[in-house]
Design an enzyme around this catalytic site. Sequence first.
Site, PDB file in Angstrom:
ATOM      1  N   SER A 137      10.383 -68.391  52.123  1.00  0.00           N
ATOM      2  CA  SER A 137      10.673 -68.970  53.437  1.00  0.00           C
ATOM      3  C   SER A 137       9.668 -68.399  54.418  1.00  0.00           C
ATOM      4  CB  SER A 137      12.082 -68.562  53.886  1.00  0.00           C
ATOM      5  OG  SER A 137      12.303 -68.915  55.240  1.00  0.00           O
ATOM      6  N   TYR A 150      19.075 -62.632  55.200  1.00  0.00           N
ATOM      7  CA  TYR A 150      18.246 -63.714  54.634  1.00  0.00           C
ATOM      8  C   TYR A 150      16.774 -63.290  54.610  1.00  0.00           C
ATOM      9  CZ  TYR A 150      16.209 -68.364  53.915  1.00  0.00           C
ATOM     10  OH  TYR A 150      15.507 -69.437  53.419  1.00  0.00           O
TER      11      TYR A 150
HETATM   12  P1  NAP Z   1      19.964 -77.025  49.859  1.00  0.00           P
HETATM   13  O1  NAP Z   1      19.802 -78.483  50.085  1.00  0.00           O
HETATM   14  O2  NAP Z   1      21.205 -76.346  50.339  1.00  0.00           O
HETATM   15  O3  NAP Z   1      19.743 -76.737  48.307  1.00  0.00           O
HETATM   16  C1  NAP Z   1      20.046 -75.496  47.742  1.00  0.00           C
HETATM   17  C2  NAP Z   1      20.167 -75.662  46.232  1.00  0.00           C
HETATM   18  O4  NAP Z   1      20.374 -74.368  45.650  1.00  0.00           O
HETATM   19  C3  NAP Z   1      21.364 -76.521  45.821  1.00  0.00           C
HETATM   20  O5  NAP Z   1      21.014 -77.294  44.702  1.00  0.00           O
HETATM   21  C4  NAP Z   1      22.404 -75.478  45.452  1.00  0.00           C
HETATM   22  O6  NAP Z   1      23.352 -75.927  44.496  1.00  0.00           O
HETATM   23  C5  NAP Z   1      21.519 -74.428  44.810  1.00  0.00           C
HETATM   24  N1  NAP Z   1      22.181 -73.125  44.761  1.00  0.00           N
HETATM   25  C6  NAP Z   1      22.648 -72.370  45.781  1.00  0.00           C
HETATM   26  N2  NAP Z   1      23.208 -71.245  45.313  1.00  0.00           N
HETATM   27  C7  NAP Z   1      23.103 -71.286  43.963  1.00  0.00           C
HETATM   28  C8  NAP Z   1      23.482 -70.418  42.918  1.00  0.00           C
HETATM   29  N3  NAP Z   1      24.136 -69.263  43.146  1.00  0.00           N
HETATM   30  N4  NAP Z   1      23.204 -70.781  41.635  1.00  0.00           N
HETATM   31  C9  NAP Z   1      22.580 -71.940  41.375  1.00  0.00           C
HETATM   32  N5  NAP Z   1      22.202 -72.811  42.320  1.00  0.00           N
HETATM   33  C10 NAP Z   1      22.449 -72.482  43.603  1.00  0.00           C
HETATM   34  O7  NAP Z   1      18.806 -76.235  50.625  1.00  0.00           O
HETATM   35  P2  NAP Z   1      17.214 -76.159  50.412  1.00  0.00           P
HETATM   36  O8  NAP Z   1      16.641 -76.013  51.747  1.00  0.00           O
HETATM   37  O9  NAP Z   1      16.715 -77.245  49.546  1.00  0.00           O
HETATM   38  O10 NAP Z   1      17.108 -74.745  49.682  1.00  0.00           O
HETATM   39  C11 NAP Z   1      16.230 -74.522  48.592  1.00  0.00           C
HETATM   40  C12 NAP Z   1      15.464 -73.234  48.841  1.00  0.00           C
HETATM   41  O11 NAP Z   1      14.600 -73.396  49.968  1.00  0.00           O
HETATM   42  C13 NAP Z   1      16.345 -72.025  49.159  1.00  0.00           C
HETATM   43  O12 NAP Z   1      15.866 -70.906  48.432  1.00  0.00           O
HETATM   44  C14 NAP Z   1      16.155 -71.844  50.654  1.00  0.00           C
HETATM   45  O13 NAP Z   1      16.387 -70.529  51.072  1.00  0.00           O
HETATM   46  C15 NAP Z   1      14.704 -72.257  50.806  1.00  0.00           C
HETATM   47  N6  NAP Z   1      14.251 -72.600  52.157  1.00  0.00           N
HETATM   48  C16 NAP Z   1      14.801 -73.636  52.842  1.00  0.00           C
HETATM   49  C17 NAP Z   1      14.300 -73.942  54.116  1.00  0.00           C
HETATM   50  C18 NAP Z   1      14.811 -75.109  54.913  1.00  0.00           C
HETATM   51  O14 NAP Z   1      14.553 -75.187  56.113  1.00  0.00           O
HETATM   52  N7  NAP Z   1      15.499 -76.053  54.316  1.00  0.00           N
HETATM   53  C19 NAP Z   1      13.293 -73.180  54.674  1.00  0.00           C
HETATM   54  C20 NAP Z   1      12.773 -72.120  53.959  1.00  0.00           C
HETATM   55  C21 NAP Z   1      13.251 -71.844  52.696  1.00  0.00           C
HETATM   56  P3  NAP Z   1      24.836 -76.485  44.906  1.00  0.00           P
HETATM   57  O15 NAP Z   1      24.654 -77.919  45.281  1.00  0.00           O
HETATM   58  O16 NAP Z   1      25.624 -76.275  43.673  1.00  0.00           O
HETATM   59  O17 NAP Z   1      25.305 -75.640  46.065  1.00  0.00           O
END
Ligand code: NAP
Length: 280
Positions: A137, A150
């Site tokens: 991130s 975080y």
């Molecule tokens: P998201 O739409 O909430 O997707 C998160 C994914 O991770 C979902 O498929 C979720 O599965 C899975 N997950 C969460 N906890 C888990 C666990 N304990 N075991 C297995 N799977 C798990 O959000 P996203 O933004 O795409 O997040 C993906 C990554 O990007 C994360 O690492 C996040 O920190 C990072 N990120 C996001 C942003 C942003 O602005 N969106 C910015 C920087 C970094 P379920 O559906 O089962 O919950």
Amino acid sequence: MSSSKILLITGVSSGFGRALAREALAAGHKVVGTVRSAEAKRDFEALSDGAAFAYLLDVTDFDAIDGVVARIEADVGPIDVLVNNAGYGHEGILEESPLSEMRRQFDVNVFGAVAMMKAVLPFMRNRRSGHILNITSMGGHITMPGIAYYCGSKFALEGITESLGKEVKPFGIAVTAVAPGSFRTDWAGRSMTRTPRSIADYDPIFDPIRKAREERSGKQLGDPQKAARAMLAVIGAEHPPTHLLLGSDALGLVRDKLSVLAGEIRAWEDVTVSTDGGAV
Ligand code: NAP
């Protein structure tokens, strides 16, 4: 991208994981995704007949990870690329947030990702090839009040990525930390853990931040599909980067941080060098 690869992506039910899986399938790759429910498994495998495979796995089920990876290698084929995407954001003032929330944050965002890397590395090392992408991130480079756990987890993953990359480069394995800015996913919506407020002293510094994040959720600048295309470009690169920022917000904020850091190092340089003991 020319050659077809097998990608293992953790967390393909929504957001970046889902977008990357879709783009990779469209580019002719096979995608193995991890999910946490039978419904999500059916839903993911319906994306493609014969190229999308889903495995049930919570990345904090550390004892299950090696077995799942071995099954994927045996049943689908050699994993060319691991994308440690599964993760979530904890939001809360440090003094208000229980240590159990920090442990959970690090279990998912750090220990889960490391356990996945440890599971694929023996296979990749034997083959003398492979690429690991860790989704960190901009919060792995910059900080703000209310997301200390975080940021701590993402700083940790940035450092682990960089160090591991130096260990496995001789084996032809690349490790890249991908640091997105704010993107339109479920991150700040259904996926976020928000510790309830309890200490009024922090109201002025934190209330506007929590409110703004809630209001912005779903309207962030970043487009996950474009992020997916950028990640595919990195996966196809001959010399992939160790760190990649995604989004103009991440670019501006990280550049500002680096220049403030350089200024502080300069301002305190005399004190810094004053501790050397001289030649022994
Ligand atoms: P998201 O739409 O909430 O997707 C998160 C994914 O991770 C979902 O498929 C979720 O599965 C899975 N997950 C969460 N906890 C888990 C666990 N304990 N075991 C297995 N799977 C798990 O959000 P996203 O933004 O795409 O997040 C993906 C990554 O990007 C994360 O690492 C996040 O920190 C990072 N990120 C996001 C942003 C942003 O602005 N969106 C910015 C920087 C970094 P379920 O559906 O089962 O919950």
